[in-house]
Write a protein that holds these residues in place. Sequence first.
Motif, mmCIF file in Angstrom:
data_model
loop_
_atom_site.group_PDB
_atom_site.id
_atom_site.type_symbol
_atom_site.label_atom_id
_atom_site.label_comp_id
_atom_site.label_asym_id
_atom_site.label_seq_id
_atom_site.Cartn_x
_atom_site.Cartn_y
_atom_site.Cartn_z
ATOM 1 N N UNK A 71 4.634 10.063 3.803
ATOM 2 C CA UNK A 71 5.806 10.527 3.861
ATOM 3 C C UNK A 71 6.591 9.476 3.408
ATOM 4 N N UNK A 72 8.064 9.615 3.441
ATOM 5 C CA UNK A 72 9.144 8.593 3.102
ATOM 6 C C UNK A 72 9.062 7.739 3.950
ATOM 7 N N UNK A 73 9.024 7.748 5.177
ATOM 8 C CA UNK A 73 9.050 6.841 6.133
ATOM 9 C C UNK A 73 7.582 6.459 6.793
ATOM 10 N N UNK A 74 6.432 6.800 6.137
ATOM 11 C CA UNK A 74 5.247 6.703 6.639
ATOM 12 C C UNK A 74 5.069 5.334 6.676
ATOM 13 N N UNK A 75 3.850 4.933 7.400
ATOM 14 C CA UNK A 75 3.302 3.497 7.618
ATOM 15 C C UNK A 75 2.206 3.201 6.501
ATOM 16 N N UNK A 108 14.703 19.998 -8.843
ATOM 17 C CA UNK A 108 14.720 20.761 -9.876
ATOM 18 C C UNK A 108 14.592 19.944 -11.121
ATOM 19 N N UNK A 109 14.888 18.899 -11.569
ATOM 20 C CA UNK A 109 14.805 18.378 -12.772
ATOM 21 C C UNK A 109 13.268 18.005 -13.161
ATOM 22 N N UNK A 110 12.445 17.801 -11.791
ATOM 23 C CA UNK A 110 10.955 17.450 -11.984
ATOM 24 C C UNK A 110 10.083 18.919 -11.814
ATOM 25 N N UNK A 111 10.860 19.824 -11.603
ATOM 26 C CA UNK A 111 9.848 21.106 -11.646
ATOM 27 C C UNK A 111 9.304 21.156 -10.395
ATOM 28 N N UNK A 112 9.822 20.841 -9.091
ATOM 29 C CA UNK A 112 9.130 20.800 -7.754
ATOM 30 C C UNK A 112 10.035 21.716 -6.893
ATOM 31 N N UNK A 113 9.005 22.667 -6.608
ATOM 32 C CA UNK A 113 9.620 23.860 -5.891
ATOM 33 C C UNK A 113 9.619 23.607 -4.270
ATOM 34 N N UNK A 114 10.941 23.604 -3.702
ATOM 35 C CA UNK A 114 10.572 23.151 -2.218
ATOM 36 C C UNK A 114 9.990 23.999 -1.357
ATOM 37 N N UNK A 117 0.786 -1.249 0.114
ATOM 38 C CA UNK A 117 -0.020 0.216 -0.030
ATOM 39 C C UNK A 117 0.727 1.243 0.279
ATOM 40 N N UNK A 118 1.925 1.098 0.692
ATOM 41 C CA UNK A 118 3.043 2.403 0.599
ATOM 42 C C UNK A 118 3.372 2.667 -0.782
ATOM 43 N N UNK A 119 3.909 1.320 -1.290
ATOM 44 C CA UNK A 119 4.555 1.324 -2.580
ATOM 45 C C UNK A 119 3.384 2.058 -3.731
ATOM 46 N N UNK A 120 2.225 1.646 -3.593
ATOM 47 C CA UNK A 120 1.123 1.946 -4.515
ATOM 48 C C UNK A 120 0.963 3.778 -4.348
ATOM 49 N N UNK A 121 0.977 4.095 -2.976
ATOM 50 C CA UNK A 121 1.083 5.424 -2.964
ATOM 51 C C UNK A 121 2.379 6.178 -3.241
ATOM 52 N N UNK A 122 3.417 5.702 -3.238
ATOM 53 C CA UNK A 122 4.629 6.308 -3.606
ATOM 54 C C UNK A 122 4.913 6.493 -5.112
ATOM 55 N N UNK A 123 4.283 5.596 -5.867
ATOM 56 C CA UNK A 123 4.484 5.572 -7.176
ATOM 57 C C UNK A 123 3.547 6.513 -7.950
ATOM 58 N N UNK A 124 2.563 6.950 -7.324
ATOM 59 C CA UNK A 124 1.500 7.906 -7.587
ATOM 60 C C UNK A 124 2.170 9.304 -8.116
ATOM 61 N N UNK A 125 2.276 9.798 -9.398
ATOM 62 C CA UNK A 125 2.495 10.974 -9.772
ATOM 63 C C UNK A 125 2.133 12.246 -8.998
ATOM 64 N N UNK A 126 1.136 12.212 -8.460
ATOM 65 C CA UNK A 126 0.722 13.242 -7.416
ATOM 66 C C UNK A 126 1.175 13.546 -6.128
ATOM 67 N N UNK A 127 1.935 12.317 -5.884
ATOM 68 C CA UNK A 127 2.769 12.195 -4.587
ATOM 69 C C UNK A 127 4.348 12.326 -4.724
ATOM 70 N N UNK A 143 5.901 14.890 -5.367
ATOM 71 C CA UNK A 143 6.368 16.341 -4.586
ATOM 72 C C UNK A 143 6.864 15.964 -2.877
ATOM 73 N N UNK A 144 5.567 15.296 -2.806
ATOM 74 C CA UNK A 144 5.919 14.877 -1.124
ATOM 75 C C UNK A 144 6.885 14.114 -0.909
#
Length: 249
Positions: free
Chosen positions: A242-246, A130-136, A19-29, A31-32
């Motif tokens: 998050x990167x280390x979320x459950x 920067x490569x993906x156009x994500x502003x911090x 379930x975490x992998x499914x969330x992490x691979x979504x383009x909308x996630x 930036x997070x």
Amino acid sequence: MQSLLTPINNFLHCTTPDSWIDAARKPENLAVLLTDHLVCELKAAQSAMYLIRRYVVDEQSSTALLQWLKPYEDYTYRQQGDWTKLADIKLKKSMLPKADSNYGQELVDKMVLLIKEELHHFYQVLEMMQHYGITYDKITSSRYARGMLRHVSTYEPNALIDKLICGAYIEARSCERFAKIAPFLDKPLADFYISLLRSEARHFEDYLQLATKIAGTDISERIHFFGVVEADLILSIDDEFRFHSGSPV
């Protein structure tokens, strides 16, 4: 890559849920994922710096460490400064341990090297953003590290040993997630995460070796205890990604 992952997977008490992998691979996630990963790299450097400052170096060396990290902290927490200049910042003083510490030199050597690598990776994550156009922009931190550190002993040297064990689990989990998510990312980011796995795969062992040396006795029960805590944080439901979320809701 499997030779790097085998000791990591043997150390961790669970694998990252699908379930975490499914969330992490979504383009909308994306930036997070990258933003939180960026902050995690800084926190790893800060944690290593804290151990050096708290336990083994004098005030002058402690000040030099703070100055080293300040531009990174200014950018991350106060959004000040030019991130492209961060690559030029170097530690300007040799770290010498206190004479009465029988583990000081090893802790300094391992942690200074780790800080250098984490700060380099911090810069590389910014390049990826920067490569993906994500502003911090600042985001809230996950419950993960706090969830483990709340179990740290309140007296020494047990507190130091527990912090080192927690550091080992955090580093191992990061590497496991680099490997888990890489196959689902586009090539630049996948290649980057595999390179991080290769670079950081030994970090958890460095933490464990230090913990064992400082303890001077068998700490397998304490290592197991934090392994159970860590696995529960990874497998239980988490209300934010998050990167280390459950496991995501």
